[in-house]
Design an enzyme around this catalytic site. Structure first.
Site, short mmCIF file in Angstrom:
data_model
loop_
_atom_site.label_atom_id
_atom_site.label_comp_id
_atom_site.label_asym_id
_atom_site.label_seq_id
_atom_site.Cartn_x
_atom_site.Cartn_y
_atom_site.Cartn_z
N ASP A 84 5.07 2.49 37.12
CA ASP A 84 3.72 2.60 37.39
C ASP A 84 3.19 4.18 36.88
O ASP A 84 3.91 5.12 37.51
CB ASP A 84 3.45 2.27 38.67
CG ASP A 84 1.90 2.31 39.17
OD1 ASP A 84 1.15 3.01 38.58
OD2 ASP A 84 1.63 1.73 40.06
N ASP A 95 -4.72 4.53 35.09
CA ASP A 95 -3.65 3.88 35.90
C ASP A 95 -3.01 2.50 35.62
O ASP A 95 -3.79 1.47 35.48
CB ASP A 95 -4.19 3.97 37.50
CG ASP A 95 -3.24 3.51 38.54
OD1 ASP A 95 -2.04 3.08 38.17
OD2 ASP A 95 -3.59 3.35 39.57
N HIS A 154 -7.92 -0.49 43.44
CA HIS A 154 -8.60 0.63 43.92
C HIS A 154 -9.76 1.22 43.20
O HIS A 154 -9.45 0.88 41.80
CB HIS A 154 -7.93 1.72 44.54
CG HIS A 154 -6.74 2.08 43.56
ND1 HIS A 154 -6.77 3.18 42.38
CD2 HIS A 154 -5.49 1.78 43.19
CE1 HIS A 154 -5.94 3.07 41.88
NE2 HIS A 154 -5.12 2.23 42.29
N HIS A 162 -7.18 7.10 44.53
CA HIS A 162 -7.49 6.24 45.11
C HIS A 162 -8.71 6.37 45.85
O HIS A 162 -8.76 6.64 46.82
CB HIS A 162 -6.14 6.03 46.29
CG HIS A 162 -4.88 5.60 45.64
ND1 HIS A 162 -3.99 6.27 45.44
CD2 HIS A 162 -4.63 4.19 45.35
CE1 HIS A 162 -3.20 5.34 44.90
NE2 HIS A 162 -3.43 4.17 44.62
N GLU A 187 -4.38 -4.35 40.46
CA GLU A 187 -2.85 -4.35 40.54
C GLU A 187 -2.24 -5.39 41.22
O GLU A 187 -1.83 -5.04 42.62
CB GLU A 187 -2.36 -2.98 40.70
CG GLU A 187 -2.88 -2.12 41.89
CD GLU A 187 -2.21 -0.76 42.15
OE1 GLU A 187 -1.14 -0.73 42.07
OE2 GLU A 187 -3.20 0.07 42.31
N GLU A 276 -0.76 -3.99 36.35
CA GLU A 276 -1.92 -3.21 36.68
C GLU A 276 -2.43 -2.77 35.33
O GLU A 276 -1.83 -2.32 34.38
CB GLU A 276 -1.27 -1.91 37.59
CG GLU A 276 -2.67 -0.94 37.86
CD GLU A 276 -2.27 0.07 38.74
OE1 GLU A 276 -1.31 0.67 38.83
OE2 GLU A 276 -3.19 0.46 39.59
MN MN Z 1 -0.51 2.56 39.54
MN MN Z 2 -3.38 1.92 41.02
#
Ligand code: MN
Ligand code: MN
Length: 291
Positions: A84, A95, A154, A162, A187, A276
Site C-alpha cells: 500500500d 493512495d 476515505h 484520511h 479500498e 485500492e
Molecule cells: Mn492505501
Molecule cells: Mn487509503
C-alpha cells in the site's frame, strides 16, 4: 477542480502507478521487506514525488499499517502481501494498494480486486458512498468471502491522507453523496475470516497530533523536524535519524504530540486481501489517478 491542483493529483497518481509496477516483481519469497520499502520510497522521490505515508507492507492477517522497523530482518514467506503506497506532490495525494499473493489464494486476492472495479464502475458526481459500500460487499460475498466491515476507504485532501467522507466496504443505511472536486480512495478488503479487524501490538507508523511544549532539546527538534517534513502526514520510525530520536519519539508520544497507527489485524488471524485506487470526481464522471 482547479486545473493546477488536478495536475498535481495526476502527477502523484502517475508516479504511484509506475512505482507499484516496478516494485511488484521485487515482492517474492525470500526477499527483504525493508529492501522493498526502501525501493518504493526512493523511487517515489527520484520521480519527483514524496511518500505521503511510509510504504505499508502488511502480510497475511495484517490488513494495514505495517511498515518495516529500522533494522527489519523479515523476509517474505508464502505470504499474502498487501503493498500500500502513498505519494504526494505539493501535498496532493495518491493512495493505492495491490495484493501480491505468494500464498496460493488467488480467489481471495481476486475478490477485493473485483470489488474495487465494481465500485469504480458506479463512481460519479451524485453517487452515494452507501451504494459503493453495497456493491463492494455484494461482490466480495459473491466470491464466498466477507469484506472487512470496520475498515473503510476515505477522502483525500491537501496533506490529509484520511479525510471525510468514509467510503464503506459494506452496505450502509446512510452514506455521503459525492460531488465534483471530491477526491476519494476506495479500498475494499476481503477476508476468509470474520470480517473484523482490531489493533495489533506493533507500532511502526506515527503522525503529528498537536503542538506540545517539550523540555528536552532532542524532543523539541524532533517535533520541529516532524512538523516541517511531514506536517499532518504519517511517518515511519524508520525515517528518524540519530540514536536520541528513539527516546525523543517516546517522549513525544507520551506528551500527546504524536500518535501511533497500530497494525490492524484480522481478529481471528484469517487472511486479508486488499485493492485500492484513488479517484478524482469530475463533472462528467471520474478519473482514476493511480492506474
Ligand atoms: Mn492505501
Ligand atoms: Mn487509503
Amino acid at each position: 477542480m482547479d486545473a493546477e491542483i488536478l495536475e498535481k493529483y495526476r502527477s502523484a497518481g502517475r508516479i504511484l502507478a509506475e512505482v507499484l509496477a516496478e516494485a511488484r516483481p521485487k515482492v517474492e519469497t525470500g526477499a527483504s521487506l525493508l529492501d522493498v520499502a526502501n525501493f518504493v520510497e526512493d523511487a517515489i522521490r527520484s520521480k519527483g514525488g514524496q511518500p505521503a505515508f511510509p510504504c505499508n507492507i502488511s502480510l497475511d492477517r495484517n490488513a494495514a499499517h505495517y511498515t518495516p522497523s529500522p533494522k527489519d530482518l523479515s523476509t517474505f514467506g508464502e505470504s499474502m502481501v498487501k503493498l500500500d503506497v502513498g505519494v504526494h506532490v505539493d501535498g496532493y495525494i495518491a493512495d493505492a494498494a495491490v495484493t501480491i499473493d505468494l500464498s496460493g489464494h488467488d480467489k481471495l486476492t481476486e475478490a477485493s480486486k473485483a470489488a474495487l472495479e465494481a465500485a469504480l464502475d458506479i463512481v460519479r458526481p451524485g453517487a452515494d458512498t452507501a451504494q459503493i459500500g453495497k456493491v463492494i460487499e455484494e461482490t466480495i460475498t459473491g466470491y464466498g468471502y466477507r469484506p472487512v466491515y470496520n475498515l473503510t476507504g476515505h477522502g483525500l485532501s491537501r496533506y490529509q491522507a484520511h479525510d471525510e467522507p468514509a467510503v464503506p466496504n459494506r452496505a450502509m443505511e446512510k452514506g455521503t453523496v459525492l460531488k465534483e472536486g471530491d477526491v476519494i480512495a476506495i479500498e475494499p478488503f476481503a477476508t476468509n475470516g470474520s470480517g473484523r479487524i482490531s489493533e495489533g501490538p506493533i507500532n511502526e507508523i506515527y503522525g503529528f497530533s498537536a503542538p506540545r511544549p517539550m523540555r528536552l532539546p532532542a524532543a523539541r527538534s524532533l517535533l520541529k523536524e516532524i512538523t516541517e517534513n511531514y506536517r499532518t502526514l504519517p511517518f515511519a520510525r524508520r525515517w528518524l535519524k540519530g540514536e536520541r530520536a528513539e527516546y525523543a519519539l517516546m517522549l513525544l508520544l507520551r506528551s500527546g504530540a504524536v500518535h501511533t497507527y497500530p497494525v490492524l489485524w484480522e481478529v481471528e488471524g484469517a487472511l486479508v486481501s486488499q485493492a485500492e485506487h484513488t479517484v478524482v470526481i469530475l463533472e462528467e464522471g471520474c478519473e482514476v489517478t493511480t492506474r
